[in-house]
Design a protein around this motif. Structure first.
Motif, PDB file in Angstrom:
ATOM      1  N   UNK A  87      -7.384   2.461 -14.805  1.00 48.75           N
ATOM      2  CA  UNK A  87      -6.138   1.858 -15.282  1.00 48.75           C
ATOM      3  C   UNK A  87      -5.563   1.145 -14.060  1.00 48.75           C
ATOM      4  N   UNK A  88      -6.130  -0.019 -13.754  1.00 50.62           N
ATOM      5  CA  UNK A  88      -5.975  -0.635 -12.446  1.00 50.62           C
ATOM      6  C   UNK A  88      -4.897  -1.716 -12.443  1.00 50.62           C
ATOM      7  N   UNK A  89      -4.069  -1.676 -11.393  1.00 49.14           N
ATOM      8  CA  UNK A  89      -3.031  -2.691 -11.217  1.00 49.14           C
ATOM      9  C   UNK A  89      -3.050  -3.149  -9.761  1.00 49.14           C
ATOM     10  N   UNK A  90      -2.825  -4.448  -9.543  1.00 47.21           N
ATOM     11  CA  UNK A  90      -2.728  -4.967  -8.182  1.00 47.21           C
ATOM     12  C   UNK A  90      -1.643  -6.033  -8.122  1.00 47.21           C
ATOM     13  N   UNK A  91      -0.757  -5.901  -7.135  1.00 46.51           N
ATOM     14  CA  UNK A  91       0.260  -6.901  -6.854  1.00 46.51           C
ATOM     15  C   UNK A  91       0.007  -7.404  -5.440  1.00 46.51           C
ATOM     16  N   UNK A  92      -0.120  -8.722  -5.265  1.00 43.02           N
ATOM     17  CA  UNK A  92      -0.553  -9.248  -3.972  1.00 43.02           C
ATOM     18  C   UNK A  92       0.315 -10.430  -3.551  1.00 43.02           C
ATOM     19  N   UNK A  93       0.619 -10.495  -2.255  1.00 41.24           N
ATOM     20  CA  UNK A  93       1.278 -11.653  -1.666  1.00 41.24           C
ATOM     21  C   UNK A  93       0.571 -12.018  -0.369  1.00 41.24           C
ATOM     22  N   UNK A 150      -1.878 -12.939   6.868  1.00 41.75           N
ATOM     23  CA  UNK A 150      -1.821 -11.579   6.340  1.00 41.75           C
ATOM     24  C   UNK A 150      -1.625 -11.609   4.835  1.00 41.75           C
ATOM     25  N   UNK A 151      -2.377 -10.777   4.133  1.00 39.44           N
ATOM     26  CA  UNK A 151      -2.150 -10.547   2.709  1.00 39.44           C
ATOM     27  C   UNK A 151      -1.791  -9.084   2.521  1.00 39.44           C
ATOM     28  N   UNK A 152      -0.877  -8.829   1.595  1.00 42.30           N
ATOM     29  CA  UNK A 152      -0.484  -7.467   1.271  1.00 42.30           C
ATOM     30  C   UNK A 152      -0.760  -7.218  -0.203  1.00 42.30           C
ATOM     31  N   UNK A 191       9.071  -5.624   0.924  1.00 43.00           N
ATOM     32  CA  UNK A 191       9.175  -7.018   0.506  1.00 43.00           C
ATOM     33  C   UNK A 191       8.171  -7.316  -0.603  1.00 43.00           C
ATOM     34  N   UNK A 192       6.990  -6.741  -0.478  1.00 38.72           N
ATOM     35  CA  UNK A 192       5.978  -6.925  -1.517  1.00 38.72           C
ATOM     36  C   UNK A 192       6.466  -6.364  -2.843  1.00 38.72           C
ATOM     37  N   UNK A 193       7.009  -5.152  -2.813  1.00 44.81           N
ATOM     38  CA  UNK A 193       7.460  -4.511  -4.038  1.00 44.81           C
ATOM     39  C   UNK A 193       8.662  -5.211  -4.666  1.00 44.81           C
ATOM     40  N   UNK A 194       9.443  -5.941  -3.846  1.00 39.80           N
ATOM     41  CA  UNK A 194      10.586  -6.663  -4.405  1.00 39.80           C
ATOM     42  C   UNK A 194      10.138  -7.848  -5.245  1.00 39.80           C
ATOM     43  N   UNK A 195       8.860  -8.259  -5.054  1.00 41.65           N
ATOM     44  CA  UNK A 195       8.253  -9.325  -5.856  1.00 41.65           C
ATOM     45  C   UNK A 195       8.987 -10.648  -5.689  1.00 41.65           C
ATOM     46  N   UNK A 196       9.586 -10.866  -4.509  1.00 46.84           N
ATOM     47  CA  UNK A 196      10.249 -12.126  -4.210  1.00 46.84           C
ATOM     48  C   UNK A 196       9.230 -13.071  -3.587  1.00 46.84           C
ATOM     49  N   UNK A 197       8.663 -13.940  -4.386  1.00 47.84           N
ATOM     50  CA  UNK A 197       7.562 -14.801  -3.924  1.00 47.84           C
ATOM     51  C   UNK A 197       8.010 -15.790  -2.850  1.00 47.84           C
ATOM     52  N   UNK A 198       9.264 -16.197  -2.877  1.00 49.46           N
ATOM     53  CA  UNK A 198       9.723 -17.162  -1.892  1.00 49.46           C
ATOM     54  C   UNK A 198       9.785 -16.551  -0.495  1.00 49.46           C
ATOM     55  N   UNK A 199       9.931 -15.219  -0.414  1.00 50.07           N
ATOM     56  CA  UNK A 199      10.036 -14.572   0.892  1.00 50.07           C
ATOM     57  C   UNK A 199       8.794 -14.804   1.737  1.00 50.07           C
ATOM     58  N   UNK A 200       7.614 -14.824   1.124  1.00 50.72           N
ATOM     59  CA  UNK A 200       6.361 -14.955   1.875  1.00 50.72           C
ATOM     60  C   UNK A 200       6.256 -16.290   2.599  1.00 50.72           C
TER      61      UNK A 200
END
Length: 301
Positions: free
Chosen positions: A20-26, A31-33, A150-159
């Protein structure tokens, strides 16, 4: 996952296990998280990562990591730092939440060459287990957790922000200085006590130009010592890291600007960005902790 990291093998452990796989990536620049959950018990075998350094932190659950001949049982207090030239494998319990930082190998090697001001005769190899609760590694782990938040906040502009790039640079420098590796003895350089004047020189530079993109290596070069020596000298003489001192200087300049500004000519966001903070809520929280009021209150006075 193979597109983000590399080709690898995943095996389910036990008949009752289901994926039951989930991935959130920035991705920032070098660097990638990725935040990953697999659901069931799994064995993951990437082999040699070759092109990147994986730094793996367990936020929930447990896992066992093997890299080359070393093996560790990872927990939220023990981070795994693998080397791309050694085979990597891991076993994760069901329900484990794993965060992996992919640090590009050419970027980390370039950072080390800059710190040492010399070429690298052999590949970088880290000690696998990092204690996230003691000494310099604790300070680095704290910054790494900021990255994860920052990754968990899912704010794409931050990256794409200046703040993200600065934190990325700090992440690479700090990893090389904090985690034992086969260049640590070179980074340590002269182990004699560093005089106060070295710290004073770095502080004077940060106070004079807090808006500049200072790094540990640039400050150390200006002070005439190694990056490791400067970091240790700051710890001994000020009880904070150079980058923490810089953040405090920038916060003070933001405070002064807000006191002098008019609400109809500027905003808190503009002031925060001018002093290196793109994340408004974190800036407001740090400001409140230091001055006992939020920056918007100061601006309205």
């Amino acid at each position: 996952m193979a597109q983000v990291f590399c080709d690898h093998r995943i095996d389910l452990v036990g008949r009752a296990s289901r994926l039951d796989t989930h991935m959130n990536c920035q991705r920032i620049r070098n660097t990638s998280l990725a935040s990953i959950t697999y659901g069931g018990d799994v064995k993951v075998d990437p082999g040699e990562c070759e092109n990147f350094f994986p730094v793996m932190a367990i936020l929930e659950g447990r896992g066992t990591f093997r890299c080359g001949n070393d093996s560790i049982d990872a927990t939220p207090d023990v981070i795994a730092v693998a080397s791309p030239t050694l085979p990597l494998s891991m076993r994760l319990a069901a329900g484990t939440k794993l965060v992996i930082a992919r640090i590009e190998r050419p970027a980390l090697e370039a950072t080390l060459r800059e710190l040492l001001d010399q070429s690298l005769p052999w590949p970088i190899e880290f000690q696998l287990g990092m204690n996230a609760t003691e000494g310099m590694t604790a300070a680095w782990a704290s910054g790494f957790l900021r990255f994860i938040n920052e990754l968990d906040s899912n704010n794409r502009s931050w990256s794409r922000s200046h703040s993200a790039r600065g934190l990325e640079r700090w992440l690479m420098e700090g990893l090389l200085l904090a985690q034992p590796n086969n260049y640590t003895h070179v980074l340590d350089g002269d182990t004699r006590p560093i005089p106060n004047r070295v710290v004073d020189a770095a502080i004077e530079l940060m106070e004079a130009h807090p808006e500049s993109e200072h790094t540990i290596s640039s400050l150390a070069s200006a002070a005439g010592v190694s990056a490791r020596a400067l970091q240790e000298a700051f710890r001994r003489h000020t009880d904070v890291t150079p980058m923490r001192y810089l953040r405090e200087v920038r916060l003070e300049r933001a405070h002064q600007e807000l006191l002098a500004a008019e609400p109809d000519t500027t905003t808190v966001g503009k002031v925060a960005a001018r002093w290196g903070s793109q994340h408004l809520s974190r800036f407001a929280s740090a400001y409140h902790a230091r001055y006992g009021e939020y920056p918007s209150t100061t601006l309205r006075k």
